[in-house]
Design a protein around this motif. Structure first.
Motif, PDB file in Angstrom:
ATOM      1  N   LEU A 154       0.836  -1.200   0.000  1.00 49.43           N
ATOM      2  CA  LEU A 154       0.000   0.000   0.000  1.00 49.43           C
ATOM      3  C   LEU A 154       0.872   1.252   0.000  1.00 49.43           C
ATOM      4  O   LEU A 154       0.628   2.201  -0.764  1.00 49.43           O
ATOM      5  CB  LEU A 154      -0.917   0.003   1.228  1.00 49.43           C
ATOM      6  CG  LEU A 154      -1.798   1.246   1.433  1.00 49.43           C
ATOM      7  CD1 LEU A 154      -2.728   1.453   0.253  1.00 49.43           C
ATOM      8  CD2 LEU A 154      -2.587   1.135   2.733  1.00 49.43           C
ATOM      9  N   ILE A 155       1.902   1.254   0.821  1.00 46.46           N
ATOM     10  CA  ILE A 155       2.810   2.397   0.895  1.00 46.46           C
ATOM     11  C   ILE A 155       3.503   2.618  -0.447  1.00 46.46           C
ATOM     12  O   ILE A 155       3.651   3.756  -0.907  1.00 46.46           O
ATOM     13  CB  ILE A 155       3.846   2.189   2.015  1.00 46.46           C
ATOM     14  CG1 ILE A 155       3.142   2.184   3.376  1.00 46.46           C
ATOM     15  CG2 ILE A 155       4.928   3.266   1.971  1.00 46.46           C
ATOM     16  CD1 ILE A 155       4.019   1.730   4.533  1.00 46.46           C
ATOM     17  N   GLN A 156       3.911   1.540  -1.096  1.00 46.24           N
ATOM     18  CA  GLN A 156       4.578   1.641  -2.395  1.00 46.24           C
ATOM     19  C   GLN A 156       3.666   2.256  -3.446  1.00 46.24           C
ATOM     20  O   GLN A 156       4.073   3.137  -4.209  1.00 46.24           O
ATOM     21  CB  GLN A 156       5.033   0.251  -2.854  1.00 46.24           C
ATOM     22  CG  GLN A 156       5.782   0.250  -4.183  1.00 46.24           C
ATOM     23  CD  GLN A 156       6.169  -1.150  -4.625  1.00 46.24           C
ATOM     24  OE1 GLN A 156       5.443  -2.115  -4.371  1.00 46.24           O
ATOM     25  NE2 GLN A 156       7.310  -1.274  -5.265  1.00 46.24           N
ATOM     26  N   ILE A 157       2.413   1.818  -3.485  1.00 43.07           N
ATOM     27  CA  ILE A 157       1.452   2.343  -4.467  1.00 43.07           C
ATOM     28  C   ILE A 157       1.208   3.832  -4.224  1.00 43.07           C
ATOM     29  O   ILE A 157       1.178   4.638  -5.155  1.00 43.07           O
ATOM     30  CB  ILE A 157       0.120   1.561  -4.390  1.00 43.07           C
ATOM     31  CG1 ILE A 157       0.333   0.114  -4.858  1.00 43.07           C
ATOM     32  CG2 ILE A 157      -0.951   2.232  -5.245  1.00 43.07           C
ATOM     33  CD1 ILE A 157      -0.841  -0.798  -4.579  1.00 43.07           C
ATOM     34  N   ILE A 158       1.035   4.201  -2.979  1.00 46.10           N
ATOM     35  CA  ILE A 158       0.806   5.609  -2.631  1.00 46.10           C
ATOM     36  C   ILE A 158       2.021   6.456  -3.010  1.00 46.10           C
ATOM     37  O   ILE A 158       1.885   7.550  -3.553  1.00 46.10           O
ATOM     38  CB  ILE A 158       0.474   5.755  -1.136  1.00 46.10           C
ATOM     39  CG1 ILE A 158      -0.918   5.189  -0.851  1.00 46.10           C
ATOM     40  CG2 ILE A 158       0.536   7.215  -0.704  1.00 46.10           C
ATOM     41  CD1 ILE A 158      -1.285   5.100   0.608  1.00 46.10           C
TER      42      ILE A 158
END
Length: 224
Positions: A154-158
């Protein structure tokens, strides 16, 4: 184009990255207006560098959506359109609602302290009336929420959407009448997450992003 283009030299960064950071900052802070042409020679002269790092920076800015290449005209600062805004914020809203819910569920003492510190720094930025500082502290506040999820994907996508989001973020913090609302929403959001109220955190985050969308769209229409 302003004659005063501040270059923040960094001995640890290659020149092309210094030029990129300088041009990026000028775009997201509005020093270069949407639709303004970016002339390689003129920029190189203002920055005191050759055309090569300027050309490389412009290509990178194009990949991030901050610059568009116009046939027979060259590079221009990308305009902020209502459609682009909605596209970005639809994605952001879904991701951040999920992040708020997960953060409320997984909040620990360390993250609570970080959230309290980020909220305090955001309050100080609001009091300073420095739009760039407000935008940056807004990023920091939301980064604490993302960290609290513990979800690396999730952090990577954001993070992949970070640059596109930042430009719109700066656009809504320019509206000084919205600052009090923004601060109150951060306070509500932090309280809900710290207290583990997952559904409330999600709802507050949705309202938070929706309000930003309405503010920027109103600003876009007023400018046009």
């Amino acid at each position: 184009m302003s004659d005063k283009l501040k270059v923040n030299m960094n001995e640890y960064l290659p020149l092309r990255d210094v030029v990129f950071n300088t041009l990026r900052q000028a775009i997201i802070t509005g020093e270069f207006a949407p639709g303004e042409r970016l002339m390689e020679i003129a920029l190189a002269n203002r920055l005191g560098v050759s055309r090569t790092p300027v050309r490389e920076a412009i290509r990178k800015l194009e990949l991030e959506g901050l610059v568009v290449m116009i046939p027979r005209k060259g590079a221009e600062v990308a305009k902020i359109t209502e459609k682009d805004l909605r596209d970005v914020l639809e994605v952001r809203s879904s991701l951040e609602e999920l992040a708020a819910e997960l953060a409320a569920e997984r909040m620990n003492d360390e993250v609570k302290e970080k959230l309290e510190k980020a909220l305090k720094e955001f309050e100080e930025a609001i009091e300073s009336d420095d739009n760039a500082a407000i935008a940056d502290s807004d990023v920091d506040f939301h980064d604490v929420i993302f960290e609290a999820t513990g979800n690396a994907r999730l952090i990577q996508i954001i993070n992949n959407l970070r640059e596109q989001m930042y430009r719109y973020r700066l656009e809504y913090v320019k509206d000084t009448e919205y600052h009090t609302v923004l601060l109150n929403e951060h306070r509500e959001l932090a309280k809900a997450m710290v207290e583990g109220r997952k559904e409330d955190a999600r709802k507050i985050m949705k309202r938070h992003i929706d309000n930003q969308e309405m503010t920027v769209i109103r600003n876009i229409k007023e400018e046009n």
